[in-house]
Enzyme design. Structure first.
Site, short mmCIF file in Angstrom:
data_model
loop_
_atom_site.label_atom_id
_atom_site.label_comp_id
_atom_site.label_asym_id
_atom_site.label_seq_id
_atom_site.Cartn_x
_atom_site.Cartn_y
_atom_site.Cartn_z
N ASP A 112 0.87 -1.17 0.00
CA ASP A 112 0.00 0.00 0.00
C ASP A 112 0.92 1.23 0.00
O ASP A 112 2.11 1.11 0.27
CB ASP A 112 -0.89 -0.04 1.25
CG ASP A 112 -1.70 1.22 1.42
OD1 ASP A 112 -2.40 1.61 0.48
OD2 ASP A 112 -1.62 1.81 2.52
N ASP A 120 -0.14 5.14 1.08
CA ASP A 120 -0.36 6.07 2.20
C ASP A 120 -0.41 5.32 3.53
O ASP A 120 -1.19 4.38 3.69
CB ASP A 120 -1.67 6.84 2.00
CG ASP A 120 -1.57 7.85 0.87
OD1 ASP A 120 -0.68 8.71 0.93
OD2 ASP A 120 -2.38 7.78 -0.08
N THR A 142 -2.38 1.20 -4.55
CA THR A 142 -2.90 2.34 -3.81
C THR A 142 -4.31 2.71 -4.25
O THR A 142 -4.68 2.52 -5.41
CB THR A 142 -1.98 3.56 -3.96
OG1 THR A 142 -2.54 4.69 -3.28
CG2 THR A 142 -1.76 3.93 -5.42
N SER A 143 -5.07 3.27 -3.33
CA SER A 143 -6.41 3.78 -3.65
C SER A 143 -6.35 5.18 -4.26
O SER A 143 -7.38 5.70 -4.68
CB SER A 143 -7.27 3.81 -2.38
OG SER A 143 -7.46 2.50 -1.87
N LYS A 191 -10.40 -1.01 -2.59
CA LYS A 191 -10.29 -1.73 -1.33
C LYS A 191 -11.53 -1.42 -0.47
O LYS A 191 -11.99 -0.28 -0.47
CB LYS A 191 -9.03 -1.29 -0.59
CG LYS A 191 -7.73 -1.54 -1.35
CD LYS A 191 -6.54 -0.92 -0.61
CE LYS A 191 -5.27 -1.04 -1.40
NZ LYS A 191 -4.13 -0.40 -0.73
N ASP A 214 -1.56 -0.82 6.15
CA ASP A 214 -1.75 -0.13 7.43
C ASP A 214 -3.21 0.08 7.77
O ASP A 214 -3.55 0.21 8.94
CB ASP A 214 -1.06 1.25 7.41
CG ASP A 214 -1.83 2.26 6.60
OD1 ASP A 214 -2.24 3.29 7.17
OD2 ASP A 214 -2.04 2.01 5.39
#
Length: 220
Positions: free
Chosen positions: A17, A19, A110-111, A142, A167
């Site tokens: 991931d 962030d 990543t989103s 996600k 995270d």
């Protein structure tokens, strides 16, 4: 949890991931989302904890605000976040750790939209991977596992052969659903995390062994 099985196990690839995992952008993201929430009459205190790890469009749609164009609002969020990278920096040791990995054996999932992801990675000194899955690459963000499965496929491996570094709750759920092993990066967590997965404070705490069998994470 340096004695957890993910440490010293062999994987074909590592999936990260972004962030909160290889960099922190919490301050910048919360500044932008606070402005947006106030404008739309959303309670900031209860809303901010829900933004992390998810695509902006999914966060907005989840609110079900009447008369709101989720695509247009998500585009506004993205532009505002691209403009504000103050306080974006790497999780300790992340850049060095990523550079120690073979280029075709790691990816970022990543989103964030691609342009925002590249902007934040540059601000934090995080190297651009050969494979990066962003918000535009999937139709379901996600906690749907599509992003992690797609990253594994583009690296030529199965998701079950990968170790995911995450995270946030939605990302953890996505990695679990993909069938991957997990290590939870706690650098940005304000409270201790209770999990059956391995945990990692930051990347200064680990090194990687690379050989013909794959990648092996070691606690130091």
């Amino acid at each position: 949890m340096s004695d957890h099985p993910v440490f010293n196990s062999t994987y074909r690839a590592f999936l990260f991931d972004m962030d909160g995992t290889v960099l922190t952008s919490i301050a910048a993201a919360e500044r932008v989302w606070t402005t947006w929430a106030v404008r739309h009459g959303v309670d900031v205190e209860s809303f901010l904890p829900t933004i992390h790890g998810a695509r902006a469009i999914d966060t907005i749609r989840r609110l079900g605000l009447p008369g709101v164009d989720a695509e247009a609002e998500a585009a506004w969020i993205t532009e505002a976040e691209i403009d504000d990278v103050d306080g974006v920096f790497e999780v300790a040791g992340a850049a060095k750790f990523l550079r120690s990995l073979p280029a075709r054996q790691w990816a970022i999932v990543t989103s964030a939209p691609r342009e925002l992801a590249l902007r934040r990675m540059a601000a934090a000194g995080i190297p651009e991977p050969a494979v990066m899955i962003t918000a535009e690459d999937v139709t379901a963000g996600k906690p749907d596992p599509a992003g992690y499965r797609l990253a594994a496929r583009r690296l030529g491996v199965e998701a079950g052969q990968c170790l995911v570094f995450e995270d946030a709750t939605v990302g953890i759920l996505a990695a679990e659903a993909a069938g991957a092993d997990l290590v939870i990066v706690t650098a940005t967590h304000e409270q201790p995390v209770e999990t059956l997965h391995g945990t990692l404070v930051d990347y200064d705490m680990v090194r990687v062994q690379v050989d013909a069998a794959g990648l092996r994470l070691h606690a130091v």
